[in-house]
Scaffold this motif. Structure first.
Motif, short mmCIF file in Angstrom:
data_model
loop_
_atom_site.label_atom_id
_atom_site.label_comp_id
_atom_site.label_asym_id
_atom_site.label_seq_id
_atom_site.Cartn_x
_atom_site.Cartn_y
_atom_site.Cartn_z
N ASN A 64 0.83 -1.21 0.00
CA ASN A 64 0.00 0.00 0.00
C ASN A 64 0.86 1.25 0.00
OD1 ASN A 64 -2.64 -1.01 -0.07
ND2 ASN A 64 -2.66 -1.40 2.11
N ARG A 65 1.92 1.25 0.81
CA ARG A 65 2.82 2.41 0.84
C ARG A 65 3.51 2.61 -0.51
NH1 ARG A 65 3.90 0.78 6.56
NH2 ARG A 65 3.11 2.51 7.83
N VAL A 66 3.88 1.50 -1.16
CA VAL A 66 4.47 1.61 -2.50
C VAL A 66 3.47 2.24 -3.46
CG1 VAL A 66 5.30 0.30 -4.50
CG2 VAL A 66 6.12 -0.28 -2.21
N ALA A 67 2.22 1.77 -3.43
CA ALA A 67 1.19 2.33 -4.30
C ALA A 67 1.00 3.82 -4.02
CB ALA A 67 -0.13 1.58 -4.12
N GLN A 68 1.00 4.20 -2.74
CA GLN A 68 0.88 5.62 -2.38
C GLN A 68 2.07 6.41 -2.90
OE1 GLN A 68 -1.67 7.07 -0.96
NE2 GLN A 68 -2.79 5.56 0.28
N LEU A 69 3.27 5.83 -2.80
CA LEU A 69 4.48 6.49 -3.30
C LEU A 69 4.39 6.71 -4.80
CD1 LEU A 69 7.40 7.47 -2.66
CD2 LEU A 69 8.15 5.12 -3.12
N LEU A 70 3.92 5.70 -5.52
CA LEU A 70 3.78 5.83 -6.97
C LEU A 70 2.79 6.94 -7.32
CD1 LEU A 70 3.65 2.02 -7.80
CD2 LEU A 70 5.59 3.56 -8.14
N ARG A 71 1.68 7.00 -6.60
CA ARG A 71 0.69 8.06 -6.85
C ARG A 71 1.27 9.44 -6.51
NH1 ARG A 71 -1.55 4.87 -9.55
NH2 ARG A 71 -3.69 4.08 -9.35
N SER A 72 2.15 9.50 -5.50
CA SER A 72 2.72 10.79 -5.12
C SER A 72 3.59 11.38 -6.22
CB SER A 72 3.54 10.64 -3.83
OG SER A 72 4.80 10.01 -4.07
#
Length: 385
Positions: A35-43
């Motif tokens: 989830n944190r990776v997905a959030q990082l990608l969206r950032s």
């Protein structure tokens, strides 16, 4: 199925164990990190269909990065750690990768690569890179609001020319929709929540990556070897009561070369299925493996392109040594150089008709060259009986 389902039902179960270090990610931790990776990608402004590149040695974070990209609807290109700078640069440019995740131990190549929206160093520091673990810690562990299903795009070098990016369409279903490989792994090899899968090969290869992710879909545990060692492999089977594994014939050969007392030292009775593929296995080698491990050696024939798939059980193989079995995906057609369909017993190029479609990224000429009215071919020679 999807790891998030197992994170809810069995949060403390080990999803990934690194063989040498013993580092572990539970399903709850895998869910949080992906989830944190997905959030990082969206950032970074990455949205469905955008691409990232992964240039990493086997590590605890490898599969979590892939799962983060998968749930963000991205295309993730896992790159060989043996590439030259020119080869790696070509793949990054050809794939359109916007971000690079690289192992600190691969500095010689990684530091020569650029991506438009940033570079992350995993497991240490690299000049000009952001520390992955630090960046990840700044992201929330909650699911992004716009999840969709992404997939890999892996590069198959073939025998000549530039590497070819093998790609099918992005899946249209939800992130937990079943796929063909998961169905095959369940049907042929019995993947389920009790599976303990030992992965001895680099995760940038298609089979290790995709089968490990299939184990996670089933809710099993993946034991990842940092690097293959024949005796260590046997130790791990005994230590973790491994039920499933996938190897290549050279690994069989290395284990068979161990002294008899070493091979007899370890209990491999927990193994239910040892899968092999990727290269032809000498008949004598496979006979010796079956004599040692029992009728547990399963083989398949396919490729990164995934256009077709044949499979053979150990019982079937003992009746027809050297065979790779019957087709499960795509109808086998044997074709000569002129494109004429050949009868049983005649050698020619192997085509799969009606299998999974694919294309070579940015290369319609190579895509067309791998296809005909008879279907698609990996370029291999064979015959049917």
């Amino acid at each position: 199925m999807h790891p998030y389902i197992h994170a809810a039902s069995q949060p403390g179960k080990a999803a990934i164990v690194m063989a040498n270090s013993g580092e572990t990610l539970t399903y709850a931790e895998l869910e949080a990190e992906s989830n944190r990776v997905a959030q990082l990608l969206r950032s970074h402004g990455l949205t469905r269909g955008d691409a990232i590149a992964v240039l990493m040695e086997n590590s605890l974070h490898y599969l979590a990065i892939c799962w983060g990209a998968q749930r963000a609807g991205l295309v993730f290109t896992c790159m060989s750690t043996k590439l030259s700078v020119d080869e790696a640069r070509y793949i990054i440019e050809d794939s359109g990768s916007q971000l690079l995740f690289a192992s600190a131990g691969l500095a010689a190549v990684a530091t020569q690569l650029e991506t438009p929206r940033g570079r992350y160093a995993v497991g240490g520091d690299l000049p000009g890179f952001t520390r992955f673990e630090t960046a990840l810690g700044a992201q929330p562990a909650t699911r992004i609001a716009d999840e969709s299903s992404g997939r890999d795009m892996l590069y198959s070098s073939g025998t000549t020319g530039r590497p070819k990016g093998v790609f099918g369409a992005l899946p249209e279903g939800p992130i937990d929709a079943p796929d063909a490989l998961f169905g095959l792994a369940t049907m042929l090899y019995g993947f389920n929540g009790e599976t303990v899968y030992l992965s001895p090969a680099p995760l940038y290869h298609a089979a290790p990556l995709r089968y490990c992710m299939s184990v996670h879909k089933a809710g099993g545990t993946v034991i990842v070897m940092e690097k293959f060692d024949p005796e260590r492999y046997l130790q791990l089977v005994e230590q973790y009561r491994v039920t499933h594994s996938q190897l290549v014939p050279t690994m069989f050969v290395k284990m068979l070369k161990l002294p008899d007392d070493i091979r007899a030292k370890y209990d491999t009775s927990s193994l239910k299925v040892a899968i092999h593929a990727a290269a032809p296995c000498p008949v004598e080698v496979k006979h010796r493996m079956i004599a040692w491990w029992g009728e547990k050696i399963f083989e398949y024939y396919s490729a990164t392109e995934g256009a077709g798939f044949t499979a053979i059980s150990p019982q079937e193989w003992l009746k027809k040594p050297g065979s790779v079995g019957k087709s499960i995906l795509g109808q086998i057609r044997i074709v000569d150089e002129d494109g004429t369909l050949l009868p049983p017993g005649r050698e020619g190029r192997v085509f799969f008709h009606g299998g999974t479609d694919f294309k070579y990224h940015n290369d319609p000429e190579k895509t067309a060259g791998a296809k005909s009215e008879h279907g698609a071919t990996f370029g291999d020679i064979g015959y049917v009986d």
